[in-house]
Scaffold this active site. Structure first.
Site, PDB file in Angstrom:
ATOM      1  N   LYS A 201       2.119 -10.713  -3.516  1.00 47.19           N
ATOM      2  CA  LYS A 201       0.805 -10.545  -4.141  1.00 47.19           C
ATOM      3  C   LYS A 201       0.891  -9.523  -5.275  1.00 47.19           C
ATOM      4  O   LYS A 201       0.456  -9.747  -6.382  1.00 47.19           O
ATOM      5  CB  LYS A 201      -0.207 -10.113  -3.076  1.00 47.19           C
ATOM      6  CG  LYS A 201      -1.596  -9.891  -3.620  1.00 47.19           C
ATOM      7  CD  LYS A 201      -2.586  -9.561  -2.515  1.00 47.19           C
ATOM      8  CE  LYS A 201      -3.907  -9.116  -3.127  1.00 47.19           C
ATOM      9  NZ  LYS A 201      -4.920  -8.794  -2.128  1.00 47.19           N
ATOM     10  N   GLU A 207      10.966  -4.594  -0.575  1.00 49.98           N
ATOM     11  CA  GLU A 207      11.825  -5.554   0.130  1.00 49.98           C
ATOM     12  C   GLU A 207      11.947  -6.848  -0.664  1.00 49.98           C
ATOM     13  O   GLU A 207      13.034  -7.391  -0.855  1.00 49.98           O
ATOM     14  CB  GLU A 207      11.237  -5.878   1.515  1.00 49.98           C
ATOM     15  CG  GLU A 207      11.268  -4.743   2.510  1.00 49.98           C
ATOM     16  CD  GLU A 207      10.025  -3.853   2.448  1.00 49.98           C
ATOM     17  OE1 GLU A 207       9.360  -3.810   1.379  1.00 49.98           O
ATOM     18  OE2 GLU A 207       9.734  -3.198   3.457  1.00 49.98           O
ATOM     19  N   GLY A 262      -3.421 -10.176   1.700  1.00 52.57           N
ATOM     20  CA  GLY A 262      -2.095 -10.734   1.998  1.00 52.57           C
ATOM     21  C   GLY A 262      -2.074 -11.521   3.296  1.00 52.57           C
ATOM     22  O   GLY A 262      -1.551 -12.633   3.366  1.00 52.57           O
ATOM     23  N   ARG A 263      -2.640 -10.951   4.349  1.00 49.44           N
ATOM     24  CA  ARG A 263      -2.584 -11.617   5.660  1.00 49.44           C
ATOM     25  C   ARG A 263      -3.564 -12.769   5.781  1.00 49.44           C
ATOM     26  O   ARG A 263      -3.641 -13.415   6.827  1.00 49.44           O
ATOM     27  CB  ARG A 263      -2.776 -10.584   6.770  1.00 49.44           C
ATOM     28  CG  ARG A 263      -4.027  -9.744   6.622  1.00 49.44           C
ATOM     29  CD  ARG A 263      -3.974  -8.520   7.521  1.00 49.44           C
ATOM     30  NE  ARG A 263      -5.112  -7.618   7.327  1.00 49.44           N
ATOM     31  CZ  ARG A 263      -5.154  -6.654   6.431  1.00 49.44           C
ATOM     32  NH1 ARG A 263      -4.134  -6.463   5.618  1.00 49.44           N
ATOM     33  NH2 ARG A 263      -6.217  -5.877   6.333  1.00 49.44           N
ATOM     34  N   GLU A 348      -3.003  -5.343  11.418  1.00 48.16           N
ATOM     35  CA  GLU A 348      -3.156  -4.752  10.089  1.00 48.16           C
ATOM     36  C   GLU A 348      -4.639  -4.744   9.702  1.00 48.16           C
ATOM     37  O   GLU A 348      -5.088  -3.871   8.960  1.00 48.16           O
ATOM     38  CB  GLU A 348      -2.326  -5.524   9.047  1.00 48.16           C
ATOM     39  CG  GLU A 348      -2.105  -4.739   7.766  1.00 48.16           C
ATOM     40  CD  GLU A 348      -1.021  -5.321   6.859  1.00 48.16           C
ATOM     41  OE1 GLU A 348       0.091  -4.759   6.786  1.00 48.16           O
ATOM     42  OE2 GLU A 348      -1.296  -6.349   6.218  1.00 48.16           O
ATOM     43  N   HIS A 379       9.343 -16.178  32.437  1.00 49.06           N
ATOM     44  CA  HIS A 379      10.583 -15.701  33.069  1.00 49.06           C
ATOM     45  C   HIS A 379      11.029 -14.369  32.513  1.00 49.06           C
ATOM     46  O   HIS A 379      12.183 -13.980  32.677  1.00 49.06           O
ATOM     47  CB  HIS A 379      11.672 -16.771  32.931  1.00 49.06           C
ATOM     48  CG  HIS A 379      11.288 -18.044  33.621  1.00 49.06           C
ATOM     49  ND1 HIS A 379      11.533 -18.275  34.952  1.00 49.06           N
ATOM     50  CD2 HIS A 379      10.586 -19.110  33.172  1.00 49.06           C
ATOM     51  CE1 HIS A 379      11.036 -19.460  35.291  1.00 49.06           C
ATOM     52  NE2 HIS A 379      10.447 -19.986  34.221  1.00 49.06           N
ATOM     53  N   LYS A 499       6.042   3.870   3.203  1.00 55.08           N
ATOM     54  CA  LYS A 499       6.636   3.332   1.974  1.00 55.08           C
ATOM     55  C   LYS A 499       7.013   4.468   1.032  1.00 55.08           C
ATOM     56  O   LYS A 499       8.103   4.497   0.459  1.00 55.08           O
ATOM     57  CB  LYS A 499       5.619   2.441   1.242  1.00 55.08           C
ATOM     58  CG  LYS A 499       5.445   1.051   1.815  1.00 55.08           C
ATOM     59  CD  LYS A 499       4.579   0.227   0.859  1.00 55.08           C
ATOM     60  CE  LYS A 499       4.097  -1.048   1.519  1.00 55.08           C
ATOM     61  NZ  LYS A 499       3.146  -1.792   0.684  1.00 55.08           N
TER      62      LYS A 499
HETATM   63  O1  F6P Z   1       2.759  -4.117   4.518  1.00 56.10           O
HETATM   64  C1  F6P Z   1       1.704  -3.997   3.650  1.00 56.10           C
HETATM   65  C2  F6P Z   1       1.500  -5.207   2.807  1.00 56.10           C
HETATM   66  O2  F6P Z   1       0.750  -4.795   1.715  1.00 56.10           O
HETATM   67  C3  F6P Z   1       0.825  -6.373   3.510  1.00 56.10           C
HETATM   68  O3  F6P Z   1      -0.528  -6.204   3.612  1.00 56.10           O
HETATM   69  C4  F6P Z   1       1.242  -7.504   2.643  1.00 56.10           C
HETATM   70  O4  F6P Z   1       1.010  -8.720   3.276  1.00 56.10           O
HETATM   71  C5  F6P Z   1       2.696  -7.173   2.454  1.00 56.10           C
HETATM   72  O5  F6P Z   1       2.712  -5.762   2.321  1.00 56.10           O
HETATM   73  C6  F6P Z   1       3.358  -7.829   1.272  1.00 56.10           C
HETATM   74  O6  F6P Z   1       2.750  -7.498   0.072  1.00 56.10           O
HETATM   75  P1  F6P Z   1       3.038  -8.293  -1.250  1.00 56.10           P
HETATM   76  O7  F6P Z   1       2.600  -9.715  -1.041  1.00 56.10           O
HETATM   77  O8  F6P Z   1       2.245  -7.605  -2.316  1.00 56.10           O
HETATM   78  O9  F6P Z   1       4.510  -8.243  -1.542  1.00 56.10           O
END
Ligand code: F6P
Length: 534
Positions: A201, A207, A262-263, A348, A379, A499
């Site tokens: 987003k 990452e 995002g979620r 979240e 199990h 972060k």
């Molecule tokens: O972990 C925080 C967060 O902002 C989430 O809310 C989001 O889904 C994720 O990181 C990834 O964010 P982005 O889509 O901006 O890379």
């Protein structure tokens, strides 16, 4: 404290210890009375520790918290995510083309459908083999790079709907900055046949950008030409500048908007991998399933409103019965990533410690969410749910028709689901154990106290449509809980501190000269040991 909250406390003092055995014995129709159907889902909530008065008090609480107005505000596109000054308009991603929803004077529904059409055209090109890689080979592998909401929705939906996917395409999902994730996902792939979808987003997430750069190096390394990026990388983002800076042509970017959390984004362009796997028609079917549940939530009377009741039952279990965890137990192997998806959606959204106006809450908010498909969980951890000391609320999810008929296996699977919810609710007393001839010293070990609350969602069949409805059910249940707790369910400030600290720490791990460390003594010692040994 609200009047209805106090009334619920008094009510809890009266019926809190009443056993589900008694509740079922007192009402032969209970199983049908506390059940309802919506958008193709059947919810049996009779195995909760409730009676009719509990429900009417919870509905009064919803009224007192202004639920009607808050639902309308969400659907109107009001700024309900106040700490980020944004609407939370995921419902606009799946509304009909004829609807009109305006954000700052712009009709967002028209924009949504323009992007959906672009996605459909692209997905069709990939599926049909018309989108060729740099060397002229057709694309056979799609690797989605993203994390959190830019990963969990796509991977969950792909796994859930794999049965309906185009089987000659391989889909993989890379999220972790741990290099193993990318290396294992690509080690047997031919770069000439591999398309990366970089989903972020913000297009600033460490990452995702780290993995995207490594994937680009892998791709160019195999194909021997920088220009290959144009045929092997597309992006999904709200940040066009960031995408261009990375080197992806804006014509290969699919946009969405800051009013999609995002979620809550798997119905947006973030679902591009899902659309490539399923085809546009089935993706739209999934959106239609979301929409039917959205409309039900918006318009059904509260006493027959499935997401609202599910949310209120969660309030009862969390705040009055003291259940601090929720186990999500799908009896469907295709839903193996569904608990992980719900973890982000719920925790979240509602893992918050202050109210909308910033005051510290003096009640519990979101329970810890976890789970595994049945029967595997039976199990491993079900022992604790049956006889452990914490009270665990459970959501069972099952389907009447299996997708891969094989002898009696689907019946066996479902027999286990029904047996588990029955065993959790209804006890096996010491006398019953003795009557089975169990030796006296073993009797306490064989007793089941029961009275463990659960919901059962029974659905005819797992399809794109029912999956959409199921997700929307949980989204709106989460919203309902957030309204009662008076928190912002759409921000996520809690992930920021970690972060920032990681950004500060990375150069300390990498520096070739001994850095001056100014952390606490524990962190300093860990960093020194890591530097010595790495
Ligand atoms: O972990 C925080 C967060 O902002 C989430 O809310 C989001 O889904 C994720 O990181 C990834 O964010 P982005 O889509 O901006 O890379």
């Amino acid at each position: 404290m609200r009047t209805s909250w106090r009334a619920l406390e008094a009510h809890h003092a009266r019926i809190g210890q009443t056993h589900l055995r008694e509740l079922f014995a007192a009402d032969a129709q209970r199983g049908e009375r506390f059940a309802l159907e919506a958008a193709g889902l059947y919810l049996d909530y009779s195995k909760n520790r409730i009676d009719a008065e509990t429900i009417s008090l919870l509905l009064a609480l919803a009224g007192e918290c202004g639920m009607r107005e808050r639902i309308d505000a969400m659907f109107r596109g009001d700024v309900i995510n106040t700490t980020e000054a944004r609407p939370a308009l995921h419902i606009a991603l799946r509304t009909s083309m004829e609807a009109r929803i305006f954000v700052e004077g712009i009709d967002v529904v028209a924009e949504v459908h323009t992007v959906l059409d672009r996605m459909a055209a692209f997905a069709e090109q990939v599926r049909s083999g018309h989108w060729l890689g740099h060397t002229g080979k057709r694309i056979r592998n799609i690797v989605n790079i993203g994390i959190g909401g830019s990963d969990l929705g796509p991977v969950m939906a792909y796994e859930a709907l794999r049965h309906y996917s185009q089987r000659d395409l391989t889909l993989r999902f890379v999220s972790n900055v741990d290099p193993t994730d990318l290396v294992e996902a690509t080690r047997d792939l031919d770069a000439a046949e591999t398309l990366f979808i970089v989903c972020s987003k913000t297009f600033t997430t460490l990452e995702t950008l780290t993995n995207a750069h490594a994937a680009r190096a892998w791709s160019i390394g195999q194909l021997g030409d920088d220009k290959a990026v144009a045929r092997h990388f597309v992006a999904v983002s709200t940040n066009a500048e960031g995408v261009a800076e990375f080197g992806i042509d804006p014509s290969n970017m699919f946009g969405f908007w800051d009013w999609v959390g995002g979620r809550y984004s798997m119905g947006s362009a973030i679902g591009l991998s899902t659309m490539i796997a399923l085809g546009a028609e089935q993706f739209r079917e999934m959106l239609a399933g979301f929409h039917v549940m959205d409309e039900h939530f918006r318009s059904a009377p509260f006493e027959r409103n499935m997401p609202l009741l599910l949310g209120l039952l969660a309030i009862w279990n969390t705040n009055f019965l003291g259940a601090t965890t929720l186990a999500v137990l799908p009896y469907e192997q295709y839903l193996k990533r569904f608990p992980a998806y719900l973890q982000q959606l719920m925790m979240e959204s509602n893992g918050k410690h202050v109210t909308l106006s910033g005051e510290h809450v003096d009640y519990a908010t979101c329970p810890v969410v976890w789970g595994e498909p049945g029967t595997n969980g039976q199990h491993s951890f079900y022992q604790l749910i049956h006889q452990g000391t914490p009270l665990v609320a459970c959501d069972f999810i099952g389907f009447c028709q299996g997708l891969n008929p094989l002898g009696r296996q689907h019946d066996l699977l479902m027999a286990n689901l029904f047996a588990q919810s029955e065993a959790l609710a209804f006890s096996k007393t010491a006398d019953e154990v003795r009557a089975e001839g169990v030796a006296e010293p073993l009797v306490p070990h064989r007793v089941f106290e029961g009275n463990r609350p659960s919901n059962t969602l029974l659905v005819d069949r797992l399809t794109p449509h029912t999956l959409g409805a199921l997700i929307a059910l949980y989204e709106h249940s989460v919203f309902t809980q957030g309204v009662i707790w008076n928190i912002d369910s759409f921000d996520q400030w809690g992930v920021q501190l970690g972060k920032l600290l990681a950004e500060r720490t990375a150069p300390e791990l990498e520096s070739t000269t001994e850095p001056t460390l100014a952390h606490d003594s524990s962190t300093n010692a860990l960093i020194r040991r890591y530097r010595r040994t790495k």
